[in-house]
Motif scaffolding. Structure first.
Motif, short mmCIF file in Angstrom:
data_model
loop_
_atom_site.label_atom_id
_atom_site.label_comp_id
_atom_site.label_asym_id
_atom_site.label_seq_id
_atom_site.Cartn_x
_atom_site.Cartn_y
_atom_site.Cartn_z
N THR A 117 22.77 30.02 -7.23
CA THR A 117 21.57 30.24 -6.41
C THR A 117 20.68 29.01 -6.50
O THR A 117 20.89 28.12 -7.33
CB THR A 117 20.79 31.48 -6.87
N THR A 118 19.69 29.01 -5.64
CA THR A 118 18.78 27.87 -5.62
C THR A 118 17.36 28.34 -5.35
O THR A 118 17.14 29.35 -4.66
CB THR A 118 19.19 26.85 -4.54
N SER A 119 16.40 27.63 -5.92
CA SER A 119 14.99 27.84 -5.62
C SER A 119 14.53 26.75 -4.66
O SER A 119 14.96 25.59 -4.78
CB SER A 119 14.16 27.79 -6.91
N LEU A 120 13.67 27.12 -3.71
CA LEU A 120 13.30 26.18 -2.65
C LEU A 120 11.80 26.18 -2.42
O LEU A 120 11.13 27.22 -2.50
CB LEU A 120 13.98 26.54 -1.32
N GLY A 121 11.29 24.99 -2.12
CA GLY A 121 9.94 24.82 -1.61
C GLY A 121 10.02 24.19 -0.24
O GLY A 121 10.76 23.21 -0.06
N VAL A 122 9.29 24.74 0.73
CA VAL A 122 9.35 24.25 2.11
C VAL A 122 7.93 24.01 2.60
O VAL A 122 7.05 24.84 2.40
CB VAL A 122 10.06 25.26 3.03
N GLY A 123 7.74 22.86 3.25
CA GLY A 123 6.43 22.56 3.82
C GLY A 123 6.55 21.65 5.02
O GLY A 123 7.58 20.99 5.22
N CYS A 124 5.49 21.62 5.82
CA CYS A 124 5.43 20.75 7.00
C CYS A 124 4.20 19.86 6.86
O CYS A 124 3.12 20.35 6.46
CB CYS A 124 5.37 21.57 8.28
N TYR A 125 4.35 18.62 7.19
CA TYR A 125 3.24 17.67 7.03
C TYR A 125 2.04 18.10 7.89
O TYR A 125 2.18 18.43 9.06
CB TYR A 125 3.68 16.27 7.42
N ASP A 126 0.86 18.08 7.25
CA ASP A 126 -0.37 18.47 7.92
C ASP A 126 -1.42 17.41 7.61
O ASP A 126 -1.83 17.26 6.45
CB ASP A 126 -0.82 19.86 7.41
N MET A 127 -1.87 16.70 8.64
CA MET A 127 -2.83 15.62 8.42
C MET A 127 -4.13 16.12 7.81
O MET A 127 -4.81 15.38 7.10
CB MET A 127 -3.10 14.88 9.74
N ARG A 128 -4.49 17.36 8.07
CA ARG A 128 -5.74 17.89 7.52
C ARG A 128 -5.62 18.20 6.03
O ARG A 128 -6.61 18.14 5.30
CB ARG A 128 -6.13 19.16 8.29
N ARG A 129 -4.42 18.52 5.58
CA ARG A 129 -4.24 18.90 4.18
C ARG A 129 -3.65 17.77 3.35
O ARG A 129 -3.88 17.71 2.13
CB ARG A 129 -3.32 20.12 4.10
N ASP A 130 -2.88 16.90 3.98
CA ASP A 130 -2.14 15.87 3.23
C ASP A 130 -2.74 14.49 3.55
O ASP A 130 -2.57 13.96 4.64
CB ASP A 130 -0.66 15.88 3.62
N GLY A 131 -3.44 13.97 2.57
CA GLY A 131 -4.05 12.65 2.78
C GLY A 131 -3.05 11.51 2.72
O GLY A 131 -3.35 10.40 3.15
N SER A 132 -1.86 11.77 2.16
CA SER A 132 -0.86 10.72 2.02
C SER A 132 0.51 11.37 1.90
O SER A 132 0.63 12.60 1.77
CB SER A 132 -1.14 9.88 0.77
N ALA A 133 1.55 10.53 1.90
CA ALA A 133 2.91 11.03 1.71
C ALA A 133 3.04 11.67 0.33
O ALA A 133 3.72 12.70 0.16
CB ALA A 133 3.91 9.89 1.88
#
Length: 373
Positions: free
Chosen positions: A332-348
């Motif tokens: 099995t595997t554990s996963l984290g998923v996200g989408c880049y959001d300019m309002r929340r993510d100030g950088s890579a």
């Protein structure tokens, strides 16, 4: 052209290299044709009486020089555009060669050029020598240009062979040397080209090795560090979604401890193959970030689509497990998923941390689950 833009295919690279070499070598020759004619006319017996051929020659060689200088390489350097450019530029070279051959013949034939005919002859020797050594990429075209420069003067000397036989014989012998030199230069040019292609191939292999995980054949951490900031910048500039999936194989250390490192390596390879089967789009970048941690960069992919694909992968992995001789181990595997959001993510880096935190939340909540960042 920047190094990253250098063509890698043999035919495309050969065309690109020939175009680059022709562009660099051509303008200088055009200048000296003009200078040679100026000297031939200026040191003739009576320049004033030769104003018409003098001015016509100056205008002709100045025009050919200007055309060479203005004929720049195309911005879109495809095979077709480079072939067209080379064909047109070789036309200019051949016209220049014919024009100088005619000028040399005129200087040998016209009595008012008797005092400067030697200048025209020496220039012919210089031009034909430069051609044999610098434009040997296309042997047939270079041979034609060489004959256009050389033969008109030889034919004129042959018409007056009783007075000019010594010069005629000497120039004929030198022409035979130029033909041999052209053949040798052609071989050396293409041998050098083969060597450059071999070096490019080796460089490409080294780049592939430096960016590829040797066990799983996925991209490695180095490739991720190179791709990730670029993809984030593209997502910012183009206002397109960029999703990131981080995966960690659950209880991988237990597989290593109980079944050995060879089985652990097989598990990693099998996991990578399952990733390739599930995330099949050419735009997706599949990477092994280290140990049992993996990542997927998914440009132009909204969060919901990335979540569905990741969840589908988790369910298939849980259902199929991992085959070892005589048994099927749970995998099995554990996963984290996200989408880049300019309002929340100030950088890579902050985007990565957000998704990485979601991965650790999935592990802390019991593993074999997906958490959305």
């Amino acid at each position: 052209m920047a190094e990253a833009q250098v063509p890698r295919q043999p035919h495309a690279f050969a065309l690109w290299r020939e175009a680059q070499d022709t562009r660099i070598r051509s303008p200088l020759g055009g200048i000296y044709y003009l200078l040679a004619w100026l000297l031939t006319w200026a040191f003739s017996n009576d320049p004033a009486a030769l104003v018409l051929p003098g001015v016509i020659g100056i205008a002709l060689f100045a025009l050919l020089l200007a055309l060479r200088l203005l004929h720049r390489l195309p911005q879109e350097q495809s095979n077709d555009s480079l072939s067209r450019w080379l064909n047109l530029h070789w036309s200019l070279i051949l016209i220049t060669a014919l024009s100088w051959g005619a000028a040399h013949a005129l200087a040998q034939h016209h009595p008012l050029f008797s005092s400067s005919a030697i200048i025209a002859t020496l220039s012919t020797i210089a031009f034909s020598t430069a051609l044999a050594f610098n434009f040997a990429m296309r042997k047939k075209r270079a041979l034609l240009a060489l004959l256009l420069i050389y033969l008109p003067g030889l034919l004129t000397l042959a018409l007056a062979w009783r007075e000019q036989y010594a010069l005629l014989i000497t120039l004929s012998f030198y022409l035979s040397y130029l033909l041999l030199a052209l053949n040798r230069s052609h071989r050396e040019y293409h041998n050098t080209l083969k060597l450059e292609l071999q070096l490019l191939d080796q460089q490409e292999r080294l780049e592939h090795l430096s960016c590829t995980d040797s066990l799983t054949q996925l991209g490695n951490r180095y490739q991720f560090n190179s791709l990730f900031p670029v993809m984030v910048a593209n997502a910012q500039r183009q206002s397109q979604p960029l999703s990131l999936v981080l995966l960690d194989i659950d209880f991988f250390k237990r597989i290593n401890d109980e079944y050995g490192h060879a089985c652990g390596d097989s598990c990693l390879s099998d996991f990578a193959e399952r990733m390739r089967q599930n995330f099949r789009r050419d735009s997706d970048a599949l990477l092994r970030l280290g140990g049992e941690e993996f990542g997927i960069l998914m440009p132009n992919t909204p969060l919901e689509q990335a979540r569905l694909l990741a969840e589908q992968f988790r369910l298939e992995l849980e259902r199929e497990g991992f085959n070892v001789p005589g048994a099927i181990l749970p995998l099995t595997t554990s996963l984290g998923v996200g989408c880049y959001d300019m309002r929340r993510d100030g950088s890579a880096e902050s985007f990565f941390k957000r998704v990485d935190d979601a991965l650790y939340q999935a592990k802390a909540a019991g593993r074999n689950r997906l958490e959305q960042a």
